[in-house]
Design a protein around this motif. Structure first.
Motif, PDB file in Angstrom:
ATOM      1  N   ASN A   1      20.389  46.053 -27.978  1.00 15.65           N
ATOM      2  CA  ASN A   1      18.948  45.896 -27.743  1.00 15.65           C
ATOM      3  C   ASN A   1      18.547  44.442 -27.555  1.00 15.65           C
ATOM      4  O   ASN A   1      17.393  44.075 -27.762  1.00 15.65           O
ATOM      5  CB  ASN A   1      18.140  46.553 -28.866  1.00 15.65           C
ATOM      6  N   GLY A   2      19.516  43.627 -27.138  1.00 14.32           N
ATOM      7  CA  GLY A   2      19.199  42.235 -26.848  1.00 14.32           C
ATOM      8  C   GLY A   2      18.949  41.432 -28.117  1.00 14.32           C
ATOM      9  O   GLY A   2      19.424  41.769 -29.198  1.00 14.32           O
ATOM     10  N   LYS A   3      18.171  40.377 -27.976  1.00 19.18           N
ATOM     11  CA  LYS A   3      17.893  39.469 -29.090  1.00 19.18           C
ATOM     12  C   LYS A   3      16.776  40.019 -29.962  1.00 19.18           C
ATOM     13  O   LYS A   3      15.797  40.570 -29.476  1.00 19.18           O
ATOM     14  CB  LYS A   3      17.479  38.093 -28.540  1.00 19.18           C
ATOM     15  N   ALA A   4      16.925  39.847 -31.276  1.00 18.30           N
ATOM     16  CA  ALA A   4      15.884  40.278 -32.211  1.00 18.30           C
ATOM     17  C   ALA A   4      14.708  39.308 -32.129  1.00 18.30           C
ATOM     18  O   ALA A   4      14.778  38.192 -32.642  1.00 18.30           O
ATOM     19  CB  ALA A   4      16.438  40.324 -33.631  1.00 18.30           C
ATOM     20  N   ASP A   5      13.634  39.750 -31.459  1.00 13.99           N
ATOM     21  CA  ASP A   5      12.487  38.861 -31.245  1.00 13.99           C
ATOM     22  C   ASP A   5      11.226  39.334 -31.960  1.00 13.99           C
ATOM     23  O   ASP A   5      10.171  38.710 -31.843  1.00 13.99           O
ATOM     24  CB  ASP A   5      12.202  38.716 -29.748  1.00 13.99           C
ATOM     25  N   GLY A   6      11.300  40.445 -32.697  1.00  9.71           N
ATOM     26  CA  GLY A   6      10.137  40.914 -33.443  1.00  9.71           C
ATOM     27  C   GLY A   6       9.146  41.716 -32.644  1.00  9.71           C
ATOM     28  O   GLY A   6       8.096  42.104 -33.170  1.00  9.71           O
ATOM     29  N   THR A   7       9.443  42.002 -31.381  1.00  6.65           N
ATOM     30  CA  THR A   7       8.554  42.798 -30.539  1.00  6.65           C
ATOM     31  C   THR A   7       9.267  44.077 -30.124  1.00  6.65           C
ATOM     32  O   THR A   7      10.350  44.031 -29.544  1.00  6.65           O
ATOM     33  CB  THR A   7       8.125  42.020 -29.285  1.00  6.65           C
ATOM     34  N   PHE A   8       8.663  45.209 -30.432  1.00  3.03           N
ATOM     35  CA  PHE A   8       9.235  46.508 -30.079  1.00  3.03           C
ATOM     36  C   PHE A   8       8.909  46.777 -28.612  1.00  3.03           C
ATOM     37  O   PHE A   8       7.856  47.291 -28.275  1.00  3.03           O
ATOM     38  CB  PHE A   8       8.643  47.603 -30.972  1.00  3.03           C
ATOM     39  N   GLY A   9       9.854  46.420 -27.738  1.00  4.36           N
ATOM     40  CA  GLY A   9       9.664  46.607 -26.306  1.00  4.36           C
ATOM     41  C   GLY A   9      10.630  47.629 -25.748  1.00  4.36           C
ATOM     42  O   GLY A   9      11.201  48.451 -26.471  1.00  4.36           O
ATOM     43  N   GLY A  10      10.842  47.564 -24.428  1.00  2.00           N
ATOM     44  CA  GLY A  10      11.685  48.536 -23.757  1.00  2.00           C
ATOM     45  C   GLY A  10      13.128  48.521 -24.222  1.00  2.00           C
ATOM     46  O   GLY A  10      13.764  49.574 -24.348  1.00  2.00           O
ATOM     47  N   ARG A  11      13.683  47.343 -24.498  1.00  2.58           N
ATOM     48  CA  ARG A  11      15.074  47.272 -24.932  1.00  2.58           C
ATOM     49  C   ARG A  11      15.260  47.950 -26.287  1.00  2.58           C
ATOM     50  O   ARG A  11      16.238  48.683 -26.505  1.00  2.58           O
ATOM     51  CB  ARG A  11      15.529  45.812 -25.020  1.00  2.58           C
ATOM     52  N   THR A  12      14.334  47.700 -27.197  1.00  9.75           N
ATOM     53  CA  THR A  12      14.423  48.317 -28.516  1.00  9.75           C
ATOM     54  C   THR A  12      14.246  49.821 -28.410  1.00  9.75           C
ATOM     55  O   THR A  12      14.942  50.588 -29.092  1.00  9.75           O
ATOM     56  CB  THR A  12      13.363  47.716 -29.461  1.00  9.75           C
TER      57      THR A  12
ATOM     58  N   GLY B   1      18.088  56.282  -3.517  1.00  6.80           N
ATOM     59  CA  GLY B   1      17.300  55.385  -4.359  1.00  6.80           C
ATOM     60  C   GLY B   1      17.958  54.040  -4.548  1.00  6.80           C
ATOM     61  O   GLY B   1      19.004  53.737  -3.954  1.00  6.80           O
ATOM     62  N   LEU B   2      17.340  53.211  -5.408  1.00  2.00           N
ATOM     63  CA  LEU B   2      17.825  51.862  -5.662  1.00  2.00           C
ATOM     64  C   LEU B   2      18.785  51.839  -6.848  1.00  2.00           C
ATOM     65  O   LEU B   2      18.518  52.445  -7.893  1.00  2.00           O
ATOM     66  CB  LEU B   2      16.641  50.933  -5.958  1.00  2.00           C
ATOM     67  N   LEU B   3      19.894  51.112  -6.669  1.00  2.00           N
ATOM     68  CA  LEU B   3      20.881  50.941  -7.726  1.00  2.00           C
ATOM     69  C   LEU B   3      21.043  49.448  -7.994  1.00  2.00           C
ATOM     70  O   LEU B   3      21.327  48.675  -7.068  1.00  2.00           O
ATOM     71  CB  LEU B   3      22.246  51.521  -7.313  1.00  2.00           C
ATOM     72  N   TRP B   4      20.829  49.021  -9.237  1.00  2.00           N
ATOM     73  CA  TRP B   4      20.945  47.607  -9.573  1.00  2.00           C
ATOM     74  C   TRP B   4      22.355  47.292 -10.072  1.00  2.00           C
ATOM     75  O   TRP B   4      22.818  47.838 -11.052  1.00  2.00           O
ATOM     76  CB  TRP B   4      19.912  47.217 -10.624  1.00  2.00           C
ATOM     77  N   ARG B   5      23.040  46.411  -9.334  1.00  2.00           N
ATOM     78  CA  ARG B   5      24.360  45.891  -9.683  1.00  2.00           C
ATOM     79  C   ARG B   5      25.340  47.024 -10.033  1.00  2.00           C
ATOM     80  O   ARG B   5      25.948  47.037 -11.102  1.00  2.00           O
ATOM     81  CB  ARG B   5      24.256  44.890 -10.826  1.00  2.00           C
ATOM     82  N   PRO B   6      25.506  47.995  -9.138  1.00  2.00           N
ATOM     83  CA  PRO B   6      26.328  49.168  -9.449  1.00  2.00           C
ATOM     84  C   PRO B   6      27.808  48.852  -9.605  1.00  2.00           C
ATOM     85  O   PRO B   6      28.370  48.001  -8.919  1.00  2.00           O
ATOM     86  CB  PRO B   6      26.086  50.080  -8.249  1.00  2.00           C
TER      87      PRO B   6
ATOM     88  N   ALA C   1      28.184  55.717  -9.850  1.00  2.00           N
ATOM     89  CA  ALA C   1      28.363  54.410 -10.480  1.00  2.00           C
ATOM     90  C   ALA C   1      27.599  54.316 -11.787  1.00  2.00           C
ATOM     91  O   ALA C   1      26.677  55.090 -12.053  1.00  2.00           O
ATOM     92  CB  ALA C   1      27.877  53.309  -9.527  1.00  2.00           C
ATOM     93  N   VAL C   2      28.008  53.354 -12.579  1.00  7.53           N
ATOM     94  CA  VAL C   2      27.162  52.870 -13.674  1.00  7.53           C
ATOM     95  C   VAL C   2      26.270  51.814 -13.051  1.00  7.53           C
ATOM     96  O   VAL C   2      26.768  50.873 -12.413  1.00  7.53           O
ATOM     97  CB  VAL C   2      28.000  52.248 -14.812  1.00  7.53           C
ATOM     98  N   HIS C   3      24.960  51.929 -13.191  1.00  7.09           N
ATOM     99  CA  HIS C   3      24.060  50.948 -12.568  1.00  7.09           C
ATOM    100  C   HIS C   3      22.769  50.812 -13.351  1.00  7.09           C
ATOM    101  O   HIS C   3      22.385  51.680 -14.142  1.00  7.09           O
ATOM    102  CB  HIS C   3      23.757  51.342 -11.114  1.00  7.09           C
ATOM    103  N   GLY C   4      22.101  49.713 -13.094  1.00  9.22           N
ATOM    104  CA  GLY C   4      20.803  49.490 -13.708  1.00  9.22           C
ATOM    105  C   GLY C   4      19.716  50.231 -12.948  1.00  9.22           C
ATOM    106  O   GLY C   4      19.814  50.448 -11.739  1.00  9.22           O
ATOM    107  N   ALA C   5      18.674  50.645 -13.681  1.00 10.23           N
ATOM    108  CA  ALA C   5      17.556  51.359 -13.068  1.00 10.23           C
ATOM    109  C   ALA C   5      16.267  51.023 -13.808  1.00 10.23           C
ATOM    110  O   ALA C   5      16.292  50.674 -14.995  1.00 10.23           O
ATOM    111  CB  ALA C   5      17.799  52.871 -13.096  1.00 10.23           C
ATOM    112  N   ASN C   6      15.165  51.111 -13.086  1.00 14.05           N
ATOM    113  CA  ASN C   6      13.869  50.836 -13.709  1.00 14.05           C
ATOM    114  C   ASN C   6      13.441  51.952 -14.655  1.00 14.05           C
ATOM    115  O   ASN C   6      12.634  51.732 -15.555  1.00 14.05           O
ATOM    116  CB  ASN C   6      12.798  50.645 -12.636  1.00 14.05           C
ATOM    117  N   SER C   7      13.982  53.141 -14.448  1.00 17.16           N
ATOM    118  CA  SER C   7      13.652  54.279 -15.314  1.00 17.16           C
ATOM    119  C   SER C   7      14.940  54.855 -15.892  1.00 17.16           C
ATOM    120  O   SER C   7      15.804  55.313 -15.151  1.00 17.16           O
ATOM    121  CB  SER C   7      12.909  55.362 -14.530  1.00 17.16           C
ATOM    122  N   VAL C   8      15.031  54.821 -17.229  1.00 13.58           N
ATOM    123  CA  VAL C   8      16.188  55.412 -17.919  1.00 13.58           C
ATOM    124  C   VAL C   8      15.650  56.292 -19.048  1.00 13.58           C
ATOM    125  O   VAL C   8      15.581  55.869 -20.209  1.00 13.58           O
ATOM    126  CB  VAL C   8      17.145  54.338 -18.478  1.00 13.58           C
ATOM    127  N   PRO C   9      15.258  57.513 -18.722  1.00 18.00           N
ATOM    128  CA  PRO C   9      14.710  58.403 -19.752  1.00 18.00           C
ATOM    129  C   PRO C   9      15.814  58.882 -20.693  1.00 18.00           C
ATOM    130  O   PRO C   9      17.001  58.741 -20.387  1.00 18.00           O
ATOM    131  CB  PRO C   9      14.135  59.562 -18.930  1.00 18.00           C
TER     132      PRO C   9
END
Length: 265
Positions: free
Chosen positions: A94-105, A210-215, A223-231
């Motif tokens: 979940n990235g760096k612990a920054d104290g904000t509950f955002g998308g990564r968390t 659709g769009l695939l980020w860095r597949p 592929a394994v790829h990044g996406a704007n929506s990951v439900p």
């Protein structure tokens, strides 16, 4: 080697209850004194009988401590930092612990809930908190080498080294729904099996579906790829989606180089 963290100590809140007690006093009627030279024929003065004791006691009403606030998107503060650190210690990226509950968390909470078999709502309530306290983690199937394991049932993507899981990601694979392309009908599935990463694109891939980020392709066009929506449920045409931030981290740290094993089950 990750440092251990006593999660309960970090997030414990102390509630002090103040208890008061009012006690009423007791009263007794005073008897009149008898004259020393009272005539013998005179009747004795009546003596007043003691009045009833009047004592009152007020017991403090029991106080129910307030329930801890659920942690969810938008919440900030020390409890969120503790949550993020605990997720990291358990391997949920979940990235760096920054104290904000955002998308990564939220993505990491999804992954934890999937591993624990809980409702996937991305909110840390009592059941998710219990899973955190118990240190719930998924189990790997591979035993040797670097393997990307994709668990279709749990919808989890895991980095495994010699049988030990280092990082866990929320993923969204094939929806198992039918779709049409160029007049033909296809099934949006992610086939099980053992594969290897064969090619990659460092940027956006404008694919027909659709769009695939860095597949990182491991099975034809899958592929394994990044996406704007990951439900937290299967929703792709067959690829294994992760968040944009997660895919950037995977690339930056060279976690899925060409020829990496991929095991889908």
């Amino acid at each position: 080697m990750r440092r251990a963290l006593t999660y309960a100590t970090t997030v414990a809140a102390l509630v002090t209850l103040a208890a008061g007690c009012d006690t009423g006093g007791s009263e007794q009627a005073a008897a009149p004194s008898v004259p020393a030279t009272a005539p013998s024929s005179a009747p004795a003065a009546p003596t007043a009988s003691p009045g009833p004791s009047t004592s009152t006691s007020t017991s403090p009403k029991p106080t129910t401590p307030p329930k801890p606030q659920k942690l969810k998107t938008g919440v900030k503060g020390a409890r969120v930092v503790a949550l993020q650190q605990r997720l990291t210690d358990l391997g949920y990226w979940n990235g760096k612990a920054d104290g904000t509950f955002g998308g990564r968390t939220q993505q990491a909470v999804y992954a934890l809930q999937k591993a624990a078999g809980l409702n996937r709502d991305g909110v840390v309530g009592p059941k998710t908190q219990k899973a955190l306290d118990q240190g719930v983690r998924p189990k790997a199937k591979s035993t040797s080498g670097r393997v990307i394991e994709i668990n279709l049932k749990r919808q989890l993507l895991m980095l495994v080294d010699n049988g030990t899981i280092s990082h866990v990601f929320n993923t969204s694979t094939g929806s198992m729904e039918h779709y049409e392309q160029n007049g033909a009908t296809f099934l949006a599935d992610t086939p099980s099996g053992k594969f290897r990463v064969s090619r990659q694109i460092d940027g956006w891939r404008h694919a027909p579906l659709g769009l695939l980020w860095r597949p990182k392709y491991f099975n034809g066009g899958i592929a394994v790829h990044g996406a704007n929506s990951v439900p937290p449920y299967p929703a792709s045409h067959g690829c294994a989606r992760v968040s944009i931030a997660a895919m950037n981290w995977l690339w930056t740290n060279n976690k899925i180089p060409i020829d990496t094993k991929v095991w889908v089950y």
